[in-house]
Design an enzyme around this catalytic site. Structure first.
Site, PDB file in Angstrom:
ATOM      1  N   ASP A 169      42.847  34.285  46.731  1.00  0.00           N
ATOM      2  CA  ASP A 169      43.723  35.654  46.436  1.00  0.00           C
ATOM      3  C   ASP A 169      42.816  36.804  46.370  1.00  0.00           C
ATOM      4  O   ASP A 169      43.312  37.703  46.195  1.00  0.00           O
ATOM      5  CB  ASP A 169      44.609  35.431  45.115  1.00  0.00           C
ATOM      6  CG  ASP A 169      43.637  35.083  44.058  1.00  0.00           C
ATOM      7  OD1 ASP A 169      42.374  35.034  44.145  1.00  0.00           O
ATOM      8  OD2 ASP A 169      44.031  35.145  42.912  1.00  0.00           O
ATOM      9  N   TYR A 258      32.631  40.137  46.449  1.00  0.00           N
ATOM     10  CA  TYR A 258      31.606  39.095  45.987  1.00  0.00           C
ATOM     11  C   TYR A 258      30.432  39.101  46.763  1.00  0.00           C
ATOM     12  O   TYR A 258      29.479  38.462  46.360  1.00  0.00           O
ATOM     13  CB  TYR A 258      32.283  37.646  46.381  1.00  0.00           C
ATOM     14  CG  TYR A 258      33.410  37.143  45.167  1.00  0.00           C
ATOM     15  CD1 TYR A 258      32.770  36.364  44.024  1.00  0.00           C
ATOM     16  CD2 TYR A 258      34.656  37.342  45.195  1.00  0.00           C
ATOM     17  CE1 TYR A 258      33.541  36.133  43.098  1.00  0.00           C
ATOM     18  CE2 TYR A 258      35.558  37.028  44.425  1.00  0.00           C
ATOM     19  CZ  TYR A 258      34.854  36.240  43.332  1.00  0.00           C
ATOM     20  OH  TYR A 258      35.544  35.690  42.266  1.00  0.00           O
TER      21      TYR A 258
HETATM   22  C1  G6P Z   1      39.279  35.522  41.713  1.00  0.00           C
HETATM   23  C2  G6P Z   1      38.609  34.701  43.040  1.00  0.00           C
HETATM   24  C3  G6P Z   1      38.967  33.257  42.562  1.00  0.00           C
HETATM   25  C4  G6P Z   1      38.250  32.930  41.187  1.00  0.00           C
HETATM   26  C5  G6P Z   1      38.510  33.847  40.389  1.00  0.00           C
HETATM   27  C6  G6P Z   1      37.942  34.039  39.035  1.00  0.00           C
HETATM   28  O1  G6P Z   1      40.625  35.236  41.665  1.00  0.00           O
HETATM   29  O2  G6P Z   1      39.330  34.814  44.180  1.00  0.00           O
HETATM   30  O3  G6P Z   1      38.270  32.322  43.598  1.00  0.00           O
HETATM   31  O4  G6P Z   1      38.091  31.591  40.609  1.00  0.00           O
HETATM   32  O5  G6P Z   1      38.807  35.243  40.699  1.00  0.00           O
HETATM   33  O6  G6P Z   1      38.110  34.712  37.964  1.00  0.00           O
HETATM   34  P1  G6P Z   1      38.176  34.399  36.569  1.00  0.00           P
HETATM   35  O7  G6P Z   1      38.644  35.268  35.608  1.00  0.00           O
HETATM   36  O8  G6P Z   1      38.215  32.872  36.315  1.00  0.00           O
HETATM   37  O9  G6P Z   1      36.325  34.780  36.287  1.00  0.00           O
HETATM   38 MN    MN Z   2      38.970  33.010  45.394  1.00  0.00          MN
END
Ligand code: G6P
Ligand code: MN
Length: 436
Positions: A169, A258
């Site tokens: 996403d 990223y």
């Molecule tokens: C986004 C990325 C995901 C990831 C997430 C982490 O949605 O696309 O792949 O897992 O962020 O978020 P968090 O809140 O768990 O650090």
């Molecule tokens: Mn992701």
């Protein structure tokens, strides 16, 4: 016929958002049963309490099952939404903290933290796909288990025929942030994007109301005005702050945020707290909230308001399922084998590009244009290092793992690669395949 859905990794904090989105979309996607599957019974049961409460509140008569048994979870289901996190948040903490000890990026999906997670995730995920093949061979798996390129590569090697859609996403998150920051309506956009998962660039952002590619004006706005991040938590706000720097330094394309883990690893490490990482924030935030909410519902069953909402993450997954089910041919950024879509990148790379989704599955859209050398070079090193990691997993090869770690662009040299690999291997002894 009403569909049966299994949410694998049911205990995750994303589950309420997904269920509420499903409830909102019942006219396009009618469901008779939701199954929560998790190997962590405590977290799954907490989530069951919350979801039961939400279903009751929404006056839904969808049947709810929570189980740790794969047969009960998958038998004859139509869709599996997978958000499993092998090793849980506890192992994420090691992925983030161990690399930082060696002065390199510690992140859940990027750098060697992502590789450590990848080795755990492949094992757990492939085991689950084996169950799905046995109990629901016709089901669609909508996967957003990380690290996605590594998972996709492993799945296609072991289960080339399985019906899986690999989706992330993050491009939605980036587009929503751009729209929110500068007052656009992203429903007017046709976006072109290429890369690997969490490692890509927009090629164009065509706005149908303006009849032109607005990426240049978006870049200009990011550089001069910056993003509006008031609605985000501090970590995400920081990540997007650094993305502004990335756009300023390389202003030809809008990048995936990223990429900063590879382009500015020093800044990331300098700003990290080696004692308190994102995993700790999640433990103290999202996970605590689940516990507290479940306990509150248990103790006061009349509780009215639960602080969960339908969200864009859930909407994205549900939109993909609806597009499959109703043959809508809608467009999504998905993770698929390259096979010439990016003409000057190796055919067997797993890439993230726009695709149409219909009842037949995923139809990738060819870029038709070569990508610039800067992006190609970065991607080639990343593809090779990820492939080596998948080789290491299937061949139980320490040597391949060491090559993968050494080639990872967040690692300065082979000495550091070996040290960090050895320490991660020790910590992951219950989760990785044996590497010799
Ligand atoms: C986004 C990325 C995901 C990831 C997430 C982490 O949605 O696309 O792949 O897992 O962020 O978020 P968090 O809140 O768990 O650090
Ligand atoms: Mn992701």
């Amino acid at each position: 016929m009403d569909k049966v859905i299994t949410i694998a990794g049911g205990g995750s904090g994303y589950t309420p958002g997904i269920v509420l989105t499903l409830l909102k979309n019942q006219s396009d996607f009618s469901i008779s049963e939701i199954r929560l599957y998790d190997i962590d019974n405590v977290r799954n049961s907490d989530m069951e309490v919350i979801i039961r409460h939400l279903l009751k509140k929404e006056k839904s008569n969808i049947r709810l099952v929570a189980t740790i048994d794969p047969q009960e979870a998958f038998e004859s289901v139509d869709f599996i939404f997978s958000q499993i996190r092998v090793g849980g948040i506890e192992m994420r903490e090691f992925d983030e903290k161990i690399p930082l000890k060696y002065g390199i990026v510690g992140q859940e999906t990027c750098g060697v933290g992502g590789f450590s997670y990848g080795l755990r995730s492949m094992k757990g995920f492939l085991e689950m796909v084996g169950y799905i093949q046995k109990y629901a061979p016709d089901a669609w798996i909508l996967n957003y288990t990380n690290p996605e390129t590594i998972i996709s590569e492993a799945v296609r090697r072991k289960f080339p025929e399985i019906k899986i859609v690999n989706a992330c996403d993050q491009t939605i998150a980036i587009e929503e942030l751009i729209a929110h920051s500068f007052g656009y309506d992203r429903r007017n956009w046709i976006t072109n994007y290429y890369g690997l998962n969490h490692f890509g660039w927009y090629q164009s952002i065509y706005d149908i109301s303006k009849k032109k590619d607005i990426m240049p004006e978006i870049i200009e706005k990011i550089i001069t005005q910056g993003f509006k991040t008031d609605h985000l938590d501090l970590s995400w706000a920081k990540a997007f702050k650094l993305m502004e720097r990335m756009v300023t330094d390389f202003p030809e394309h809008v990048p995936n945020n990223y990429l900063e883990y590879y382009l500015y690893p020093n800044l990331i490490v300098e700003n990290a707290d080696p004692k308190y990482t994102r995993a700790n924030e999640i433990m103290d935030g999202r996970l605590k909230k689940i516990k507290e909410t479940a306990n509150l519902i248990r103790s006061a069953s009349s509780l009215e308001d639960v602080d969960y909402d339908s969200d864009s993450h859930g909407q994205y997954i549900v939109d993909i399922a609806v597009s499959i089910l109703n043959n809508l041919n809608r467009r999504f950024m998905l993770i698929v084998p390259n096979k010439g879509a990016i003409p000057n990148l190796r055919e067997d790379a797993v890439v993230e590009i726009p695709c149409y989704v219909n009842s037949n599955g995923v139809e990738p859209i060819s870029l038709r244009k070569e990508i610039p050398d800067f992006h190609k070079g970065l991607m080639e090193a990343q593809v090779a290092s990820e492939k080596l990691l998948v080789d290491a997993f299937f061949e139980n090869s320490y040597q391949k793992a060491l090559q993968a770690f050494t080639l990872n662009q967040s690692v300065p040299n082979a000495v550091v690669a070996k040290k960090v690999l050895d320490e991660l291997m020790e910590k992951n002894v219950d989760y990785w395949v044996e590497l010799t």
